[in-house]
Design a protein around this motif. Structure first.
Motif, PDB file in Angstrom:
ATOM      1  N   PHE A  87       0.815  -1.216   0.000  1.00  0.00           N
ATOM      2  CA  PHE A  87       0.000   0.000   0.000  1.00  0.00           C
ATOM      3  C   PHE A  87       0.852   1.272   0.000  1.00  0.00           C
ATOM      4  O   PHE A  87       0.459   2.287  -0.598  1.00  0.00           O
ATOM      5  CB  PHE A  87      -0.934   0.015   1.215  1.00  0.00           C
ATOM      6  N   ALA A  88       2.027   1.229   0.649  1.00  0.00           N
ATOM      7  CA  ALA A  88       2.847   2.442   0.746  1.00  0.00           C
ATOM      8  C   ALA A  88       3.634   2.700  -0.527  1.00  0.00           C
ATOM      9  O   ALA A  88       3.707   3.848  -0.995  1.00  0.00           O
ATOM     10  CB  ALA A  88       3.790   2.337   1.943  1.00  0.00           C
ATOM     11  N   PHE A  89       4.222   1.649  -1.110  1.00  0.00           N
ATOM     12  CA  PHE A  89       5.129   1.847  -2.238  1.00  0.00           C
ATOM     13  C   PHE A  89       4.521   1.424  -3.573  1.00  0.00           C
ATOM     14  O   PHE A  89       4.632   2.159  -4.565  1.00  0.00           O
ATOM     15  CB  PHE A  89       6.441   1.085  -1.989  1.00  0.00           C
ATOM     16  N   THR A  90       3.913   0.241  -3.613  1.00  0.00           N
ATOM     17  CA  THR A  90       3.304  -0.201  -4.872  1.00  0.00           C
ATOM     18  C   THR A  90       2.111   0.683  -5.244  1.00  0.00           C
ATOM     19  O   THR A  90       1.995   1.144  -6.389  1.00  0.00           O
ATOM     20  CB  THR A  90       2.867  -1.667  -4.774  1.00  0.00           C
ATOM     21  N   MET A  91       1.227   0.918  -4.284  1.00  0.00           N
ATOM     22  CA  MET A  91       0.075   1.784  -4.515  1.00  0.00           C
ATOM     23  C   MET A  91       0.430   3.270  -4.377  1.00  0.00           C
ATOM     24  O   MET A  91      -0.384   4.140  -4.725  1.00  0.00           O
ATOM     25  CB  MET A  91      -1.051   1.432  -3.534  1.00  0.00           C
ATOM     26  N   LYS A  92       1.617   3.540  -3.818  1.00  0.00           N
ATOM     27  CA  LYS A  92       2.123   4.906  -3.647  1.00  0.00           C
ATOM     28  C   LYS A  92       1.196   5.768  -2.789  1.00  0.00           C
ATOM     29  O   LYS A  92       0.949   6.935  -3.062  1.00  0.00           O
ATOM     30  CB  LYS A  92       2.338   5.569  -5.023  1.00  0.00           C
ATOM     31  N   TRP A  93       0.715   5.155  -1.686  1.00  0.00           N
ATOM     32  CA  TRP A  93      -0.139   5.887  -0.757  1.00  0.00           C
ATOM     33  C   TRP A  93       0.660   6.420   0.438  1.00  0.00           C
ATOM     34  O   TRP A  93       0.061   6.977   1.360  1.00  0.00           O
ATOM     35  CB  TRP A  93      -1.277   4.995  -0.264  1.00  0.00           C
ATOM     36  N   ALA A  94       1.984   6.211   0.430  1.00  0.00           N
ATOM     37  CA  ALA A  94       2.892   6.776   1.428  1.00  0.00           C
ATOM     38  C   ALA A  94       2.432   6.464   2.864  1.00  0.00           C
ATOM     39  O   ALA A  94       2.180   5.309   3.191  1.00  0.00           O
ATOM     40  CB  ALA A  94       3.057   8.272   1.194  1.00  0.00           C
ATOM     41  N   VAL A  95       2.313   7.510   3.706  1.00  0.00           N
ATOM     42  CA  VAL A  95       1.979   7.318   5.121  1.00  0.00           C
ATOM     43  C   VAL A  95       0.621   6.634   5.275  1.00  0.00           C
ATOM     44  O   VAL A  95       0.443   5.748   6.121  1.00  0.00           O
ATOM     45  CB  VAL A  95       1.988   8.672   5.868  1.00  0.00           C
ATOM     46  N   LEU A  96      -0.344   7.018   4.455  1.00  0.00           N
ATOM     47  CA  LEU A  96      -1.660   6.394   4.507  1.00  0.00           C
ATOM     48  C   LEU A  96      -1.555   4.895   4.247  1.00  0.00           C
ATOM     49  O   LEU A  96      -2.183   4.080   4.937  1.00  0.00           O
ATOM     50  CB  LEU A  96      -2.587   7.042   3.485  1.00  0.00           C
TER      51      LEU A  96
END
Length: 486
Positions: free
Chosen positions: A437-446
């Motif tokens: 979720f943080a890197f593949t989806m690029k949602w960072a902190v969320l």
């Protein structure tokens, strides 16, 4: 149980000085206690435990605030020292407390000779002394390595060494009051720790002012370490005073037996080590997330994650109080051999968990836009915090239920199961989920907090599946066998 408890007299239940059972009596209850009595016991115990854990955490924040005004090097040195202390002596004390929650809780209602819990206490003290000596040597080696490595400021290492040296009274008394608390909690005496924590707050504030920045002392980090020790010193004094001067609380104490205290450490160590590993696992994931956030290349992301992390920790007192209350309750009920009471206690504790989870998550969601202003005026940081707070609220729901399950497992003596499930939930499933979720989806902190939330729910679900599939009759047999052996 005593005849007072069989009479279902609520006034007697309210008196914490009333022992739960007589010294030489073991009766398996024929009729289960009412849901009302289970509700009252849990409500009273939970209120006391949550209060004392919250106030105890607040006392340490006072010292952090005072040292923060001395300078960045002093604060960094204290942070390094507290990190070493938290991962060693603190987790050792918490591991021993978990073991005592199991052994003392079961023995108090299951053993004919109640002084066995005093022997468990003495063995825990000896184990802690032995471990603390080894840990102090480890601290010296770590600080020496950092000094020779040259990557850390020498002033920071020096301040860390000063803090650790002057915090030795706190190291001893912190474990002391946790062990004394486990002794009292096994007998159903919960409120003494809360009173001690409440009285320690003004003493801690005064000590911080006088020893850290006040004249003529102005001891800096050394004064901060001494001031940090005052809360645990006060709490230990109050608990020991209660044990000494309240004769009914001495029912489990049979005097000092040094020779026996140096023997048969196995049961305590087998329960202690999994709890230490569990704390390392549960604290390791957020630290890895902090490291991952540094790769986002945005300073406000790190600040936002720090605010979210501290916010979640502020609500952990609810979950930790529920965990320790259930560990004692389940241990007592399994020791007396009443599976019907165990079932009712779990039902009522689930109601409490639902209420705590609903209140804490609702507060965060409703105030998600105003809440960041308590920590920062930066709009970028505030926006990230507001966006993630609903996910944090859900994560707290999972955290409360997972701690409820941990408390039940601790009451049964199944600490190894909790650490196994934690490894599966956090590391095998949690880390890949956070990364996705943080890197593949690029949602960072969320994305990181979505991963943490999912891992927390997986942990809770795994534990409850295990408890559902458990052979409770076999658990009763194993507990009875362990008590007789003790």
């Amino acid at each position: 149980m005593t005849s007072d408890r069989h009479s279902r007299n609520n006034n007697d239940d309210n008196n914490e000085s009333t022992a739960l059972i007589k010294n030489d009596l073991f009766i398996k209850r024929q009729r289960p206690d009412s849901y009302r009595n289970h509700f009252y016991w849990l409500f009273s115990s939970l209120t006391a435990l949550v209060s004392y854990k919250f106030i105890n955490g607040l006392a340490r924040l006072v010292t952090v605030s005072v040292v923060g005004h001395l300078g960045s090097q002093e604060l960094a040195g204290m942070s390094l020292a507290q990190m070493l202390e938290s991962c060693t002596t603190l987790y050792l004390a918490l591991g021993l407390t978990s073991a005592l929650d199991t052994l003392c809780g079961q023995a108090w209602t299951g053993a004919k000779d109640k002084t066995i819990i005093g022997l468990y206490i003495q063995r825990s003290i000896m184990i802690y002394i032995t471990g603390a000596i080894s840990i102090c040597i480890f601290w010296i080696l770590c600080l020496k390595y950092l000094m020779n490595d040259g990557s850390t400021d020498e002033a920071v290492i020096r301040y860390a060494g000063i803090y650790i040296l002057f915090f030795i009274p706190g190291i001893v008394t912190y474990a002391g009051y946790h062990i004394a608390g486990a002794y009292l909690q096994a007998q159903g005496i919960m409120r003494v720790g809360g009173y001690g924590a409440l009285l320690s707050i003004p003493v801690t504030i005064a000590a911080n002012y006088l020893l850290v920045v006040g004249k003529p002392f102005e001891l800096g980090p050394a004064g901060a370490a001494l001031a940090d020790s005052t809360s645990s010193i006060i709490m230990l004094i109050i608990m020991m005073s209660y044990i000494i001067f309240n004769t009914k609380s001495q029912a489990g104490w049979g005097g000092w037996h040094i020779r026996h205290a140096l023997q048969d450490w196995g049961p305590i160590i087998r329960l202690c080590i999994p709890t230490i590993c569990l704390h390392l696992l549960m604290s390791g994931i957020p630290q890895l997330c902090t490291l991952a956030i540094s790769h986002f290349g945005e300073t406000y992301s790190i600040a936002a994650h720090f605010i979210l992390l501290k916010s979640s920790m502020a609500f952990h007192a609810f979950a930790h109080g529920l965990k320790h209350a259930m560990a004692t309750r389940i241990g007592n009920l399994m020791g007396q051999g009443s599976l019907a009471d165990v079932k009712r206690a779990i039902v009522m504790s689930s109601v409490f968990a639902f209420c705590l989870a609903t209140v804490s998550s609702t507060l965060l969601i409703v105030w998600r836009r105003e809440y960041p202003s308590l920590y920062t005026k930066d709009e970028d940081i505030a926006q990230v915090v507001s966006k993630v707070l609903p996910i944090l609220a859900l994560q707290l729901v999972g955290y409360i239920y997972s701690n409820l399950a941990i408390g039940i497992c601790d009451g049964l003596g199944r600490q190894r199961i909790t650490v196994t499930m934690a490894f599966i939930a956090y590391f095998i499933l949690g880390i890949p989920t956070c990364y996705f979720f943080a890197f593949t989806m690029k949602w960072a902190v969320l994305g990181l907090w979505i991963g943490l939330m999912i891992a927390e729910f997986i942990f809770a679900i795994l534990l409850f599946i295990h408890l559902y599939m458990l052979n409770w009759s076999k658990e009763l047999y194993e507990i009875e066998k362990r008590i007789k052996k003790g």
